[in-house]
Design a protein around this motif. Structure first.
Motif, PDB file in Angstrom:
ATOM      1  N   SER A   1     -11.870  27.690  -5.665  1.00 43.74           N
ATOM      2  CA  SER A   1     -13.269  27.820  -5.289  1.00 43.74           C
ATOM      3  C   SER A   1     -13.344  28.414  -3.895  1.00 43.74           C
ATOM      4  CB  SER A   1     -13.970  26.459  -5.345  1.00 43.74           C
ATOM      5  OG  SER A   1     -13.366  25.562  -4.465  1.00 43.74           O
ATOM      6  N   ASN A   2     -14.405  29.149  -3.650  1.00 39.43           N
ATOM      7  CA  ASN A   2     -14.632  29.786  -2.364  1.00 39.43           C
ATOM      8  C   ASN A   2     -13.549  30.802  -2.016  1.00 39.43           C
ATOM      9  OD1 ASN A   2     -16.983  28.259  -1.910  1.00 39.43           O
ATOM     10  ND2 ASN A   2     -15.739  26.554  -1.212  1.00 39.43           N
ATOM     11  N   GLY A   3     -12.957  31.424  -3.026  1.00 41.60           N
ATOM     12  CA  GLY A   3     -11.988  32.485  -2.798  1.00 41.60           C
ATOM     13  C   GLY A   3     -12.717  33.794  -2.506  1.00 41.60           C
ATOM     14  N   ALA A   4     -11.977  34.840  -2.276  1.00 43.94           N
ATOM     15  CA  ALA A   4     -12.563  36.154  -2.011  1.00 43.94           C
ATOM     16  C   ALA A   4     -13.197  36.708  -3.284  1.00 43.94           C
ATOM     17  CB  ALA A   4     -11.490  37.111  -1.517  1.00 43.94           C
ATOM     18  N   LEU A   5     -14.364  37.303  -3.157  1.00 42.03           N
ATOM     19  CA  LEU A   5     -15.037  37.957  -4.274  1.00 42.03           C
ATOM     20  C   LEU A   5     -14.746  39.452  -4.182  1.00 42.03           C
ATOM     21  CD1 LEU A   5     -16.978  37.898  -6.709  1.00 42.03           C
ATOM     22  CD2 LEU A   5     -18.839  38.256  -5.059  1.00 42.03           C
ATOM     23  N   VAL A   6     -14.037  39.975  -5.153  1.00 41.72           N
ATOM     24  CA  VAL A   6     -13.767  41.409  -5.210  1.00 41.72           C
ATOM     25  C   VAL A   6     -14.985  42.076  -5.830  1.00 41.72           C
ATOM     26  CG1 VAL A   6     -12.291  43.196  -6.197  1.00 41.72           C
ATOM     27  CG2 VAL A   6     -11.290  41.048  -5.393  1.00 41.72           C
ATOM     28  N   VAL A   7     -15.554  43.057  -5.131  1.00 37.84           N
ATOM     29  CA  VAL A   7     -16.738  43.768  -5.599  1.00 37.84           C
ATOM     30  C   VAL A   7     -16.351  45.222  -5.841  1.00 37.84           C
ATOM     31  CG1 VAL A   7     -19.126  44.404  -5.089  1.00 37.84           C
ATOM     32  CG2 VAL A   7     -18.214  42.220  -4.252  1.00 37.84           C
ATOM     33  N   LEU A   8     -16.533  45.667  -7.076  1.00 39.64           N
ATOM     34  CA  LEU A   8     -16.198  47.023  -7.487  1.00 39.64           C
ATOM     35  C   LEU A   8     -17.480  47.825  -7.672  1.00 39.64           C
ATOM     36  CD1 LEU A   8     -13.653  45.877 -10.188  1.00 39.64           C
ATOM     37  CD2 LEU A   8     -13.106  46.684  -7.884  1.00 39.64           C
ATOM     38  N   TYR A   9     -17.370  49.143  -7.646  1.00 38.70           N
ATOM     39  CA  TYR A   9     -18.527  50.025  -7.812  1.00 38.70           C
ATOM     40  C   TYR A   9     -18.486  50.699  -9.172  1.00 38.70           C
ATOM     41  CZ  TYR A   9     -21.625  53.992  -7.428  1.00 38.70           C
ATOM     42  OH  TYR A   9     -22.616  54.901  -7.660  1.00 38.70           O
ATOM     43  N   HIS A  10     -19.651  50.860  -9.783  1.00 41.36           N
ATOM     44  CA  HIS A  10     -19.809  51.700 -10.972  1.00 41.36           C
ATOM     45  C   HIS A  10     -21.205  52.280 -10.932  1.00 41.36           C
ATOM     46  CE1 HIS A  10     -19.971  53.020 -15.163  1.00 41.36           C
ATOM     47  NE2 HIS A  10     -18.632  52.959 -15.122  1.00 41.36           N
ATOM     48  N   LYS A  11     -21.337  53.533 -11.333  1.00 44.09           N
ATOM     49  CA  LYS A  11     -22.639  54.206 -11.246  1.00 44.09           C
ATOM     50  C   LYS A  11     -23.652  53.695 -12.259  1.00 44.09           C
ATOM     51  CE  LYS A  11     -21.145  57.888 -14.287  1.00 44.09           C
ATOM     52  NZ  LYS A  11     -20.926  59.277 -14.504  1.00 44.09           N
ATOM     53  N   ASP A  12     -23.201  53.070 -13.362  1.00 49.07           N
ATOM     54  CA  ASP A  12     -24.105  52.624 -14.424  1.00 49.07           C
ATOM     55  C   ASP A  12     -23.805  51.164 -14.763  1.00 49.07           C
ATOM     56  OD1 ASP A  12     -25.428  52.089 -16.852  1.00 49.07           O
ATOM     57  OD2 ASP A  12     -25.193  54.145 -17.546  1.00 49.07           O
ATOM     58  N   LEU A  13     -24.614  50.244 -14.242  1.00 50.37           N
ATOM     59  CA  LEU A  13     -24.356  48.823 -14.442  1.00 50.37           C
ATOM     60  C   LEU A  13     -24.445  48.414 -15.906  1.00 50.37           C
ATOM     61  CD1 LEU A  13     -26.108  47.038 -11.434  1.00 50.37           C
ATOM     62  CD2 LEU A  13     -23.707  47.636 -11.714  1.00 50.37           C
ATOM     63  N   ASP A  14     -25.404  48.957 -16.652  1.00 47.95           N
ATOM     64  CA  ASP A  14     -25.536  48.588 -18.062  1.00 47.95           C
ATOM     65  C   ASP A  14     -24.305  49.005 -18.860  1.00 47.95           C
ATOM     66  OD1 ASP A  14     -28.058  47.410 -17.781  1.00 47.95           O
ATOM     67  OD2 ASP A  14     -29.097  49.309 -18.108  1.00 47.95           O
ATOM     68  N   GLU A  15     -23.819  50.199 -18.616  1.00 45.72           N
ATOM     69  CA  GLU A  15     -22.634  50.699 -19.330  1.00 45.72           C
ATOM     70  C   GLU A  15     -21.415  49.829 -19.054  1.00 45.72           C
ATOM     71  OE1 GLU A  15     -19.562  54.468 -19.149  1.00 45.72           O
ATOM     72  OE2 GLU A  15     -21.587  54.765 -18.403  1.00 45.72           O
ATOM     73  N   ILE A  16     -21.140  49.550 -17.798  1.00 45.22           N
ATOM     74  CA  ILE A  16     -19.937  48.786 -17.459  1.00 45.22           C
ATOM     75  C   ILE A  16     -20.092  47.320 -17.860  1.00 45.22           C
ATOM     76  CG2 ILE A  16     -20.535  48.244 -15.051  1.00 45.22           C
ATOM     77  CD1 ILE A  16     -17.072  49.270 -16.376  1.00 45.22           C
ATOM     78  N   LYS A  17     -21.299  46.789 -17.797  1.00 48.18           N
ATOM     79  CA  LYS A  17     -21.532  45.408 -18.230  1.00 48.18           C
ATOM     80  C   LYS A  17     -21.191  45.259 -19.718  1.00 48.18           C
ATOM     81  CE  LYS A  17     -25.291  42.078 -18.596  1.00 48.18           C
ATOM     82  NZ  LYS A  17     -26.717  41.878 -18.353  1.00 48.18           N
ATOM     83  N   ASN A  18     -21.628  46.190 -20.543  1.00 49.89           N
ATOM     84  CA  ASN A  18     -21.313  46.151 -21.976  1.00 49.89           C
ATOM     85  C   ASN A  18     -19.814  46.252 -22.218  1.00 49.89           C
ATOM     86  OD1 ASN A  18     -23.970  45.816 -22.831  1.00 49.89           O
ATOM     87  ND2 ASN A  18     -24.335  48.014 -22.913  1.00 49.89           N
ATOM     88  N   LYS A  19     -19.131  47.110 -21.481  1.00 48.99           N
ATOM     89  CA  LYS A  19     -17.676  47.248 -21.633  1.00 48.99           C
ATOM     90  C   LYS A  19     -16.953  45.958 -21.249  1.00 48.99           C
ATOM     91  CE  LYS A  19     -17.313  52.241 -21.170  1.00 48.99           C
ATOM     92  NZ  LYS A  19     -16.715  53.362 -20.431  1.00 48.99           N
ATOM     93  N   ILE A  20     -17.435  45.304 -20.205  1.00 49.33           N
ATOM     94  CA  ILE A  20     -16.829  44.044 -19.765  1.00 49.33           C
ATOM     95  C   ILE A  20     -16.989  42.977 -20.842  1.00 49.33           C
ATOM     96  CG2 ILE A  20     -17.139  42.129 -18.133  1.00 49.33           C
ATOM     97  CD1 ILE A  20     -17.685  44.374 -16.004  1.00 49.33           C
ATOM     98  N   ILE A  21     -18.180  42.868 -21.414  1.00 49.59           N
ATOM     99  CA  ILE A  21     -18.429  41.881 -22.463  1.00 49.59           C
ATOM    100  C   ILE A  21     -17.546  42.159 -23.681  1.00 49.59           C
ATOM    101  CG2 ILE A  21     -20.156  41.040 -24.110  1.00 49.59           C
ATOM    102  CD1 ILE A  21     -22.242  41.529 -21.805  1.00 49.59           C
TER     103      ILE A  21
END
Length: 62
Positions: free
Chosen positions: A7-27
């Motif tokens: 808990s309370n570890g580092a949050l890695v934040v990545l960039y993608h130009k299309d949140l809907d597209e990458i969200k579907n791929k992640i799911i």
């Protein structure tokens, strides 16, 4: 290595130009959305956990 949740570890934040597209791929790939898309100064992002339980985030300026 530990079997205990981190808990309370580092949050890695990545960039993608299309949140809907990458969200579907992640799911489809077995990720779990733990915080849906929300706005913040500079853009929008969402958080997810990968199949190993690591929490990551994806952001976009749109």
């Amino acid at each position: 290595m530990t079997e205990q949740p981190i808990s309370n570890g580092a949050l890695v934040v990545l960039y993608h130009k299309d949140l809907d597209e990458i969200k579907n791929k992640i799911i489809i790939s077995g990720g779990l959305i733990v915080r849906d898309v929300f706005g913040f100064p500079g853009g929008k992002r969402f958080h997810f956990t990968d199949p190993s339980g690591n929490e990551l985030a994806i952001w976009s300026e749109k």
